[in-house]
Design an enzyme around this catalytic site. Structure first.
Site, mmCIF file in Angstrom:
data_model
loop_
_atom_site.group_PDB
_atom_site.id
_atom_site.type_symbol
_atom_site.label_atom_id
_atom_site.label_comp_id
_atom_site.label_asym_id
_atom_site.label_seq_id
_atom_site.Cartn_x
_atom_site.Cartn_y
_atom_site.Cartn_z
ATOM 1 N N ILE A 163 -3.072 -6.922 0.272
ATOM 2 C CA ILE A 163 -2.533 -6.905 -1.016
ATOM 3 C C ILE A 163 -1.465 -7.020 -0.412
ATOM 4 O O ILE A 163 -0.802 -5.456 -0.648
ATOM 5 C CB ILE A 163 -2.418 -6.777 -1.897
ATOM 6 N N CYS A 168 -19.855 -3.880 2.221
ATOM 7 C CA CYS A 168 -20.358 -4.661 1.496
ATOM 8 C C CYS A 168 -19.719 -6.016 1.172
ATOM 9 O O CYS A 168 -19.011 -6.318 0.496
ATOM 10 C CB CYS A 168 -19.549 -3.552 -0.439
ATOM 11 N N SER A 170 -16.413 4.384 3.187
ATOM 12 C CA SER A 170 -14.594 4.604 3.878
ATOM 13 C C SER A 170 -13.571 5.909 3.016
ATOM 14 O O SER A 170 -13.340 6.520 4.382
ATOM 15 C CB SER A 170 -14.273 3.414 2.825
ATOM 16 N N LYS A 187 -10.904 14.541 3.449
ATOM 17 C CA LYS A 187 -10.614 15.807 4.296
ATOM 18 C C LYS A 187 -11.614 17.310 4.411
ATOM 19 O O LYS A 187 -11.059 17.884 5.086
ATOM 20 C CB LYS A 187 -9.044 16.372 3.829
ATOM 21 N N LEU A 215 -11.203 -7.557 -3.659
ATOM 22 C CA LEU A 215 -10.066 -9.008 -4.186
ATOM 23 C C LEU A 215 -10.822 -10.013 -3.287
ATOM 24 O O LEU A 215 -10.801 -10.212 -2.403
ATOM 25 C CB LEU A 215 -8.744 -8.222 -4.226
ATOM 26 N N CYS A 248 -23.880 -6.987 -2.669
ATOM 27 C CA CYS A 248 -22.794 -5.909 -2.039
ATOM 28 C C CYS A 248 -23.519 -4.620 -2.847
ATOM 29 O O CYS A 248 -23.844 -3.710 -2.329
ATOM 30 C CB CYS A 248 -21.739 -6.108 -3.167
ATOM 31 N N ASP A 300 0.475 -1.178 -0.100
ATOM 32 C CA ASP A 300 0.065 -0.156 0.224
ATOM 33 C C ASP A 300 0.733 1.502 -0.064
ATOM 34 O O ASP A 300 0.608 2.213 0.316
ATOM 35 C CB ASP A 300 -0.650 0.005 1.316
ATOM 36 N N CYS A 302 -15.314 0.815 5.895
ATOM 37 C CA CYS A 302 -17.584 0.596 6.085
ATOM 38 C C CYS A 302 -16.558 -0.540 5.087
ATOM 39 O O CYS A 302 -16.175 -1.008 4.015
ATOM 40 C CB CYS A 302 -18.187 1.724 4.616
HETATM 41 S S1 SF4 Z 1 -21.396 -9.774 -2.604
HETATM 42 FE FE1 SF4 Z 1 -21.406 -8.785 -4.474
HETATM 43 S S2 SF4 Z 1 -19.162 -9.372 -4.394
HETATM 44 FE FE2 SF4 Z 1 -19.424 -10.606 -3.069
HETATM 45 S S3 SF4 Z 1 -20.597 -12.118 -4.115
HETATM 46 FE FE3 SF4 Z 1 -21.858 -11.336 -4.419
HETATM 47 S S4 SF4 Z 1 -21.491 -9.548 -6.538
HETATM 48 FE FE4 SF4 Z 1 -19.882 -10.759 -5.502
HETATM 49 S S1 SF4 Z 2 -20.743 -0.628 1.421
HETATM 50 FE FE1 SF4 Z 2 -18.745 -0.652 0.286
HETATM 51 S S2 SF4 Z 2 -19.089 0.615 -1.735
HETATM 52 FE FE2 SF4 Z 2 -20.450 0.703 -0.374
HETATM 53 S S3 SF4 Z 2 -19.969 3.063 1.702
HETATM 54 FE FE3 SF4 Z 2 -19.887 0.566 2.509
HETATM 55 S S4 SF4 Z 2 -17.736 0.503 1.796
HETATM 56 FE FE4 SF4 Z 2 -18.297 2.143 0.203
#
Ligand code: SF4
Ligand code: SF4
EC number: 1.17.99.6
Length: 312
Positions: free
Chosen positions: A169, A244, A216, A223, A158, A194, A134, A241
Site C-alpha cells: 500500500i 494467516c 513477523s 531486537k 487489507l 486465519c 511505508d 510469516c
Molecule cells: S482467512 Fe481470515 S481474513 Fe481470510 S476470509 Fe477468513 S477470516 Fe477473513
Molecule cells: S499467522 Fe499471521 S498473526 Fe500469526 S504469527 Fe503468522 S503473521 Fe503473525
C-alpha cells in the site's frame, strides 16, 4: 486543461495503471476518528511490543491533514506482489513473500514520484503534497479501506477482492480535492481460518494482532532474543510469516504479479537449508543487498536461524 479527457480521478487512475499500480482509490484527508480509538486501545494494551515508533506522531498518524499541511485528498495505491515463484527447497527456512524481490520501497517510490509529477504537470500545476510507501506515520490499511480498495480481514491485512492481500500500500497526500471512492463491505463472513491457523495465537480476536506474539514481529522488528515460549512454534519462518494469509481464501484467487522490477531474486529462493545455516556476513550483504530482508540485519537473521535450529 481542455486537452485532457475524462475526470481528474479517471486520468489519475489510468496513469497509475500505466505506471504499474494495480489499484487506485481516493479518500478525504481527514481525521480517522473510529480508527483513532482502536489504535489508542491497541497501544494502551502494549500490543505493539517494542515498536515504539508506533506511538510516535499519534495525531499525525490518525489524521493525514496534520501530516501534510493543506491536504485535501489521499490517493491510495495498491501493488500486487503475489509471486509465481516458490522457494526451491521445501526444508529451507521460509521468508515472507514480500521479500522475494528487490526492496519494494525503491520500486514504488519511483512510481509515486512519476504519478505526482504527472498530476502536477498535466492536471493541477498548484499541486502540493507528499508521497509515502511505508515511510511515514500513516494508517495505510485504514486509508485503503476508506478509498474503497478492500476491507481489513480478521487477519488484520487489507483484502482486495481481486488482488487478495499480498499487496503493498502506498499513498499520495495532496492539496487537490477529488471525489472519494465508495468503501466496500467486508467479506470475511463466518470464516476464522486465519485465527485458527496462527501458530502463536497472535490474532487475539478478529482484526486484533498482538504483535508481541507474531512471528513477523519476532523475526523482524524485535531486537531482543526470541522468547523461549515460541520455540517449536515458528513453523520454520526465518523472516516474516505469511501463514494467516496463506490460509485465506481471498489470496488463493490472486494472480501472480508481472512487475519486472519486483521479480524474485533467484539467489534468495535457491538457498538451501545448509546455506542458510552457514550464511556469512559477506554472503548476507551480497545476497540481500537489495532485499527487504536486510531490515533484520545479519545479526537478526542469524538469531532467527539459530532459534529455529534450537527447536526441541
Ligand atoms: S482467512 Fe481470515 S481474513 Fe481470510 S476470509 Fe477468513 S477470516 Fe477473513
Ligand atoms: S499467522 Fe499471521 S498473526 Fe500469526 S504469527 Fe503468522 S503473521 Fe503473525
Amino acid at each position: 486543461m481542455d486537452v485532457l479527457k475524462g475526470t481528474y480521478s479517471q486520468l489519475i487512475e489510468s496513469k497509475a495503471k500505466d505506471l504499474g499500480f494495480d489499484a487506485c482509490g481516493f479518500t478525504q484527508a481527514e481525521e480517522l476518528t473510529a480508527e483513532k480509538e482502536i489504535l489508542k486501545k491497541w497501544l494502551d494494551n502494549h500490543m505493539h511490543g517494542n515498536m515504539h515508533y508506533m506511538a510516535n506522531h499519534f495525531e499525525k498518524r490518525v489524521n493525514p491533514s496534520k501530516l501534510v499541511e493543506g491536504a485535501k485528498t489521499v490517493i491510495v495505491l495498491l501493488t500486487n506482489y503475489t509471486p509465481k515463484e516458490k522457494q526451491s527447497h521445501p526444508d529451507a527456512p521460509i521468508i515472507a513473500r514480500y521479500a522475494y524481490g528487490q526492496d519494494y520501497h525503491y520500486v514504488i517510490k519511483d512510481q509515486l514520484k512519476q504519478l505526482y509529477s504527472y498530476i502536477k504537470d498535466e492536471i493541477y500545476p498548484s499541486l502540493e503534497g507528499r508521497y509515502f510507501v511505508d515511510s511515514a506515520p500513516v494508517l495505510e490499511r485504514s486509508l485503503a479501506v476508506r478509498a474503497g480498495l478492500g476491507w481489513i480481514g480478521k487477519n488484520t491485512h487489507l483484502i482486495h477482492k481481486k488482488l487478495g492481500s499480498y499487496v503493498f500500500i502506498s499513498e499520495l497526500i495532496i492539496n487537490l480535492t477529488l471525489p472519494p471512492s465508495e468503501p466496500i463491505k467486508e467479506a470475511c463472513g463466518g470464516c476464522t481460518r486465519c485465527i485458527d491457523a496462527c501458530p502463536t495465537q497472535a490474532l487475539t480476536s478478529p482484526q486484533t494482532l498482538d504483535a508481541r506474539k507474531c512471528i513477523s514481529y519476532l523475526t523482524i522488528e524485535n531486537k531482543e532474543s526470541i522468547p523461549q515460549e515460541f520455540s517449536g512454534k515458528m513453523e520454520n519462518r526465518v523472516f516474516g510469516c505469511d501463514i494467516c494469509q496463506e490460509v485465506c481464501p481471498w489470496t488463493w484467487k490472486s494472480r501472480p504479479h508481472t512487475n519486472e522490477k519486483l521479480k524474485a531474486v533467484t539467489k534468495i529462493l535457491e538457498l538451501t537449508k545448509e546455506r542458510w545455516q552457514e550464511l556469512t556476513a559477506e554472503e548476507f550483504s551480497e545476497i540481500f543487498r537489495k532485499s527487504a530482508v536486510k531490515r533484520a540485519k545479519y545479526t537478526g537473521l542469524k538469531r532467527n536461524i539459530e532459534f529455529l535450529l534450537s527447536k526441541k
